[in-house]
Write a protein that holds these residues in place. Structure first.
Motif, PDB file in Angstrom:
ATOM      1  N   ARG A   4       0.828  -1.198   0.000  1.00  8.91           N
ATOM      2  CA  ARG A   4       0.000   0.000   0.000  1.00  8.91           C
ATOM      3  C   ARG A   4       0.870   1.259   0.000  1.00  8.91           C
ATOM      4  N   ARG A   5       1.954   1.238   0.792  1.00  9.05           N
ATOM      5  CA  ARG A   5       2.813   2.429   0.854  1.00  9.05           C
ATOM      6  C   ARG A   5       3.531   2.677  -0.465  1.00  9.05           C
ATOM      7  N   GLU A   6       3.965   1.609  -1.120  1.00  8.39           N
ATOM      8  CA  GLU A   6       4.607   1.768  -2.433  1.00  8.39           C
ATOM      9  C   GLU A   6       3.618   2.355  -3.437  1.00  8.39           C
ATOM     10  N   GLN A   7       2.375   1.894  -3.322  1.00 11.16           N
ATOM     11  CA  GLN A   7       1.310   2.388  -4.180  1.00 11.16           C
ATOM     12  C   GLN A   7       1.085   3.897  -3.946  1.00 11.16           C
ATOM     13  N   MET A   8       1.061   4.280  -2.658  1.00 11.45           N
ATOM     14  CA  MET A   8       0.880   5.690  -2.305  1.00 11.45           C
ATOM     15  C   MET A   8       2.006   6.539  -2.871  1.00 11.45           C
ATOM     16  N   SER A  10       3.813   5.980  -5.511  1.00  7.00           N
ATOM     17  CA  SER A  10       3.708   6.174  -6.956  1.00  7.00           C
ATOM     18  C   SER A  10       2.574   7.143  -7.308  1.00  7.00           C
ATOM     19  N   TYR A  11       1.486   7.129  -6.560  1.00  8.69           N
ATOM     20  CA  TYR A  11       0.424   8.129  -6.775  1.00  8.69           C
ATOM     21  C   TYR A  11       0.951   9.530  -6.521  1.00  8.69           C
ATOM     22  N   LEU A  12       1.676   9.690  -5.422  1.00 11.05           N
ATOM     23  CA  LEU A  12       2.157  11.018  -5.013  1.00 11.05           C
ATOM     24  C   LEU A  12       3.275  11.533  -5.919  1.00 11.05           C
ATOM     25  N   GLU A  13       3.969  10.606  -6.572  1.00  8.45           N
ATOM     26  CA  GLU A  13       4.994  11.042  -7.528  1.00  8.45           C
ATOM     27  C   GLU A  13       4.342  11.545  -8.813  1.00  8.45           C
ATOM     28  N   ALA A  14       3.132  11.043  -9.074  1.00  4.25           N
ATOM     29  CA  ALA A  14       2.437  11.409 -10.312  1.00  4.25           C
ATOM     30  C   ALA A  14       1.613  12.686 -10.176  1.00  4.25           C
ATOM     31  N   SER A  15       1.106  12.945  -8.969  1.00  6.72           N
ATOM     32  CA  SER A  15       0.248  14.111  -8.787  1.00  6.72           C
ATOM     33  C   SER A  15       0.236  14.525  -7.318  1.00  6.72           C
ATOM     34  N   GLU A  16      -0.518  15.579  -6.999  1.00  9.91           N
ATOM     35  CA  GLU A  16      -0.619  15.949  -5.586  1.00  9.91           C
ATOM     36  C   GLU A  16      -2.028  15.671  -5.091  1.00  9.91           C
ATOM     37  N   TYR A  17      -2.124  15.228  -3.837  1.00 14.09           N
ATOM     38  CA  TYR A  17      -3.399  14.825  -3.263  1.00 14.09           C
ATOM     39  C   TYR A  17      -3.560  15.362  -1.853  1.00 14.09           C
ATOM     40  N   THR A  18      -4.818  15.556  -1.453  1.00 11.41           N
ATOM     41  CA  THR A  18      -5.087  15.779  -0.034  1.00 11.41           C
ATOM     42  C   THR A  18      -5.138  14.394   0.613  1.00 11.41           C
ATOM     43  N   ALA A  24      -9.231   7.855  -0.154  1.00 13.80           N
ATOM     44  CA  ALA A  24     -10.282   7.305  -1.017  1.00 13.80           C
ATOM     45  C   ALA A  24      -9.665   6.464  -2.134  1.00 13.80           C
ATOM     46  N   LEU A  25      -8.573   6.948  -2.665  1.00 13.92           N
ATOM     47  CA  LEU A  25      -7.881   6.286  -3.770  1.00 13.92           C
ATOM     48  C   LEU A  25      -7.349   4.907  -3.381  1.00 13.92           C
ATOM     49  N   ILE A  26      -6.796   4.794  -2.185  1.00 12.54           N
ATOM     50  CA  ILE A  26      -6.224   3.521  -1.753  1.00 12.54           C
ATOM     51  C   ILE A  26      -7.193   2.742  -0.863  1.00 12.54           C
ATOM     52  N   THR A  43      10.892   7.543   4.700  1.00  9.71           N
ATOM     53  CA  THR A  43      11.512   6.854   3.565  1.00  9.71           C
ATOM     54  C   THR A  43      12.016   7.843   2.520  1.00  9.71           C
ATOM     55  N   VAL A  44      11.178   8.812   2.143  1.00 11.70           N
ATOM     56  CA  VAL A  44      11.531   9.693   1.025  1.00 11.70           C
ATOM     57  C   VAL A  44      12.169  11.014   1.471  1.00 11.70           C
ATOM     58  N   GLY A  45      12.107  11.313   2.765  1.00 10.56           N
ATOM     59  CA  GLY A  45      12.737  12.519   3.303  1.00 10.56           C
ATOM     60  C   GLY A  45      12.210  13.802   2.681  1.00 10.56           C
ATOM     61  N   LYS A  46      13.149  14.620   2.208  1.00 12.85           N
ATOM     62  CA  LYS A  46      12.775  15.943   1.700  1.00 12.85           C
ATOM     63  C   LYS A  46      12.068  15.918   0.353  1.00 12.85           C
ATOM     64  N   ARG A  47      11.996  14.748  -0.257  1.00  9.28           N
ATOM     65  CA  ARG A  47      11.264  14.672  -1.525  1.00  9.28           C
ATOM     66  C   ARG A  47       9.764  14.831  -1.297  1.00  9.28           C
ATOM     67  N   LEU A  48       9.311  14.636  -0.050  1.00 11.25           N
ATOM     68  CA  LEU A  48       7.896  14.821   0.261  1.00 11.25           C
ATOM     69  C   LEU A  48       7.588  16.311   0.383  1.00 11.25           C
ATOM     70  N   LYS A  49       6.672  16.774  -0.433  1.00 13.82           N
ATOM     71  CA  LYS A  49       6.330  18.200  -0.465  1.00 13.82           C
ATOM     72  C   LYS A  49       4.899  18.410   0.009  1.00 13.82           C
ATOM     73  N   THR A  50       4.684  19.500   0.727  1.00  9.86           N
ATOM     74  CA  THR A  50       3.325  19.846   1.151  1.00  9.86           C
ATOM     75  C   THR A  50       2.997  21.254   0.667  1.00  9.86           C
ATOM     76  N   ARG A  51       1.912  21.379  -0.034  1.00  9.59           N
ATOM     77  CA  ARG A  51       1.432  22.710  -0.424  1.00  9.59           C
ATOM     78  C   ARG A  51       0.359  23.098   0.583  1.00  9.59           C
TER      79      ARG A  51
END
Ligand SMILES: [Zn+2]
Length: 93
Positions: A4-8, A10-18, A24-26, A43-51
């Motif tokens: 599930r986390r790997e899936q999340m 890949s979703y977050l690398e493709a787009s941004e989500y609340t 809902a997606l997962i 796991t991803v450190g600073k690659r995780l972005k929050t708007r």
């Protein structure tokens, strides 16, 4: 079969989500999704972005907030019409 986390990720690398949209997606709940995001953050450190979340009534921006769920009320105009925050992951180069 990705976890599930790997899936999340890949979703977050493709787009941004609340968190709500991502949950809902997962097909998960808010609490588990936030928990997973905390692990993903390690796991991803600073690659995780929050708007930052924003009030749609007065455009107040919740800059100093690091919780990932949507704030319930605007501190400025007391409106409950809040959108975001949006989470995404910058792809590793
Ligand atoms: Zn407001």
């Amino acid at each position: 079969m990705p976890t599930r986390r790997e899936q999340m990720i890949s979703y977050l690398e493709a787009s941004e989500y609340t968190v709500k949209d991502l949950a809902a997606l997962i097909k998960s709940n808010m609490r588990d999704t936030i928990d997973d995001l905390d692990h993903i953050k390690h796991t991803v450190g600073k690659r995780l972005k929050t708007r930052s979340a924003e009030c749609t009534s007065c455009h107040f921006v919740f800059r100093k907030r690091d919780r990932m769920n949507t704030p319930s009320r605007c501190p400025k105009c007391k409106s409950e019409r809040i959108v975001g925050p949006w989470i995404s992951i910058k792809k590793a180069s």
